[in-house]
Design an enzyme around this catalytic site. Structure first.
Site, mmCIF file in Angstrom:
data_model
loop_
_atom_site.group_PDB
_atom_site.id
_atom_site.type_symbol
_atom_site.label_atom_id
_atom_site.label_comp_id
_atom_site.label_asym_id
_atom_site.label_seq_id
_atom_site.Cartn_x
_atom_site.Cartn_y
_atom_site.Cartn_z
ATOM 1 N N ASP A 1 4.526 -2.618 6.983
ATOM 2 C CA ASP A 1 4.566 -3.469 5.609
ATOM 3 C C ASP A 1 3.111 -3.685 5.400
ATOM 4 O OD1 ASP A 1 3.470 -6.393 7.027
ATOM 5 O OD2 ASP A 1 4.941 -5.271 8.219
ATOM 6 N N ASP B 1 -0.006 -6.138 4.933
ATOM 7 C CA ASP B 1 -0.256 -7.597 5.311
ATOM 8 C C ASP B 1 -0.225 -8.591 4.147
ATOM 9 O OD1 ASP B 1 -0.443 -9.260 7.468
ATOM 10 O OD2 ASP B 1 -2.499 -8.586 8.096
#
Length: 117
Positions: free
Chosen positions: A49, A51
């Protein structure tokens, strides 16, 4: 970062100030143990992902991470299958010196060491 966990915005900003662009959560214990065992170690890092600091992306959700983890797991299985044959080949001494990493780690002269243990 010791994981798995999400960073806070403050942690993310600190890492960015340090010049970090990737945060890994699980390498340090394994890397230390591999060095201690004089074993070569490499990391296969798979991003899950963006951040929390990233302004152009939605908040990280568990569902999105689980979906990405499943995709990463499939890619990792393919990688391990492909590496199996390459790693089975006979090798000589490690060109990076991993098999001699502790050569100078003990200061006590070899003749003064008690090796009866």
């Amino acid at each position: 970062m010791e994981g798995p966990q999400f960073s806070t915005v403050a942690e993310s900003e600190l890492y960015r100030q340090w010049g970090c662009s990737v945060i890994g959560m699980t390498n340090m214990p394994e890397a230390k143990l591999a060095r201690e065992a004089e074993i070569c170690y490499a990391t296969v890092a798979m991003v899950t992902d963006y951040d929390c600091w990233h302004p152009d992306h939605a908040a990280v959700t568990v569902e999105a991470i689980v979906r990405t983890l499943q995709e990463n797991a499939a890619a990792a299985r393919r990688l391990v299958a492909a590496l199996g044959e390459a790693l089975a080949a006979e090798r000589g001494p490690c060109p990076a010196g991993c098999d001699r990493a502790l050569e100078n780690a003990v200061i006590t002269a070899p003749e003064a060491r008690d090796l009866r243990w």
